[in-house]
Design an enzyme around this catalytic site. Structure first.
Site, PDB file in Angstrom:
ATOM      1  N   MET A 180       0.817  -1.207   0.000  1.00  0.00           N
ATOM      2  CA  MET A 180       0.000   0.000   0.000  1.00  0.00           C
ATOM      3  C   MET A 180       0.855   1.263   0.000  1.00  0.00           C
ATOM      4  O   MET A 180       0.565   2.228  -0.714  1.00  0.00           O
ATOM      5  CB  MET A 180      -0.929  -0.005   1.221  1.00  0.00           C
ATOM      6  N   ARG A 194       0.773   4.098  -2.775  1.00  0.00           N
ATOM      7  CA  ARG A 194       0.427   5.493  -2.486  1.00  0.00           C
ATOM      8  C   ARG A 194       1.402   6.447  -3.167  1.00  0.00           C
ATOM      9  O   ARG A 194       1.005   7.508  -3.665  1.00  0.00           O
ATOM     10  CB  ARG A 194       0.394   5.715  -0.973  1.00  0.00           C
ATOM     11  N   TYR A 219      -8.560   6.334  -4.243  1.00  0.00           N
ATOM     12  CA  TYR A 219      -8.036   4.979  -4.004  1.00  0.00           C
ATOM     13  C   TYR A 219      -6.642   4.984  -3.392  1.00  0.00           C
ATOM     14  O   TYR A 219      -6.001   6.008  -3.275  1.00  0.00           O
ATOM     15  CB  TYR A 219      -8.162   4.084  -5.220  1.00  0.00           C
ATOM     16  N   GLU A 220      -6.230   3.797  -2.920  1.00  0.00           N
ATOM     17  CA  GLU A 220      -5.018   3.622  -2.107  1.00  0.00           C
ATOM     18  C   GLU A 220      -5.087   4.423  -0.800  1.00  0.00           C
ATOM     19  O   GLU A 220      -4.079   4.897  -0.284  1.00  0.00           O
ATOM     20  CB  GLU A 220      -3.744   3.976  -2.892  1.00  0.00           C
ATOM     21  N   GLY A 221      -6.275   4.565  -0.275  1.00  0.00           N
ATOM     22  CA  GLY A 221      -6.487   5.332   0.960  1.00  0.00           C
ATOM     23  C   GLY A 221      -6.932   6.739   0.604  1.00  0.00           C
ATOM     24  O   GLY A 221      -6.140   7.534   0.097  1.00  0.00           O
TER      25      GLY A 221
END
Length: 349
Positions: free
Chosen positions: A46, A50, A193-195
């Site tokens: 992740m 990011r 996305y990706e947090g």
């Protein structure tokens, strides 16, 4: 045999990327790796993703900016407020209009600052593998601290640039004849996305700032202080150095406010987090622009005939004078805390 596609998602953008619902109701699963260590393994992936998403936001913004510049040169509309600049043509290009230049310089200053920030972060990724233990630790600290900033700030501003690029195109940009609408649609997912970016801000203030007793942020402040003290004398790049020093001061003030108010009421930290992250992003770009200005000014002083360096200084001047002052507004907003956000009853929304 137990895995099946439950349906395709029809998305706002990134249409070249197929997304579907997968059903695993009758599927058999196998443990991969160590039991109860899946989350730790996921975050290795992740964190790298990011960084890639931050680059994606910047890259889409860059492409949108380039398309807007091409359009602005070609589009003839109206006359300059100070008299025709191309009297032989039926109209001037929209490049003569201050507000068009505002949008293009806003984009250019972000794009070039963001590219430097991305390269600086990539350098830290390499320095993590240094044989010098102190250098490696510092770079590792920076990768943790900077990842949520790079992801959220570059995607927020990448989308903003894509929106400005559409505005430069005018009504034409809202049609599918030009690429502006695709850039805007595609940029929007990078903030999610990706947090989602709000999660990046919480990660920054809740995990990354207090890690190792604040070692990473203290090192960041010390590096900026050293650069300012070495380059802060009178001279052409003084506005860049002064701007950096002021942004760092506001970031430090915001950090102290979080330490004093976030512990006693975690909602204060949550309420301040996005504005704090934006102060951090602005400070990071100020640091990059100050370094670029120093390098560019050295070339100008050496008598270069390449306009690249003078153009770099003009773009940086826009950043310092018309983007960097946003740090003050973000600081005022974050210091209002959680009360105004949390006092309203949920049913009143």
């Amino acid at each position: 045999a137990g895995a099946a596609c439950g349906g395709l998602e029809h998305k706002m953008g990134i249409h070249g990327n197929a997304t579907c619902v997968m059903d695993y109701d009758k599927a058999k699963g196998w443990l991969v790796g160590t039991e109860n260590k899946g989350m730790a393994a996921m975050f290795v992936m992740m964190n790298e993703a990011r960084l890639g998403t931050g680059l994606q936001g910047l890259s889409i913004g860059t492409a949108a900016y380039q398309a807007a510049v091409e359009f602005a040169h070609d589009r003839l509309q109206g006359r300059s407020l100070t008299g025709p600049k191309s009297p032989e043509l039926p109209a001037d290009s929209i490049m003569v209009h201050p507000d068009v230049r505002r949008m293009l310089l806003e984009a250019k200053a972000f794009v070039e600052g963001g590219q430097a920030f991305t390269l600086w972060t990539a350098l830290q990724a390499d320095l993590q593998h240094s044989n010098d233990a102190a250098e490696a630790q510092k770079a590792h600290d920076y990768m943790g601290l900077i990842t949520p900033v790079l992801k959220a700030y570059l995607t927020d501003k990448g989308f903003h640039v894509a929106s400005l690029a559409m505005q430069v195109h005018g009504g034409s940009g809202y049609t599918e004849h030009f690429a502006a609408s695709q850039y805007l649609r595609d940029a929007r997912i990078t903030m999610i996305y990706e947090g989602a970016n709000g999660i990046q801000a919480l990660d920054l203030v809740g995990r990354k700032l207090p890690a190792n007793g604040g070692r990473a942020i203290m090192s960041w402040f010390a590096d900026i202080d050293a650069f300012v003290s070495e380059n802060g004398a009178e001279g052409p790049i003084k506005p860049f150095v002064d701007g950096l020093a002021d942004a760092k001061k506001k970031l430090q003030e915001g950090t102290m406010w979080l330490m004093q108010n976030g512990m006693q009421n975690p909602d204060n930290a949550g309420a301040a987090s996005t504005d704090y992250l934006h102060i951090f992003g602005l400070t990071a770009l100020a640091y990059m622009w100050a370094q670029m200005a120093k390098a560019a000014q050295a070339q100008v002083d050496a008598g270069t005939s390449d306009p690249f360096y003078a153009n770099k200084l003009m773009t940086g001047r826009y950043f310092v004078e018309r983007i960097l002052p946003d740090t003050g507004a973000h600081l005022v907003k974050m210091k209002t805390g959680a009360e105004v956000l949390m006092q309203m009853p949920a049913e009143a929304f």
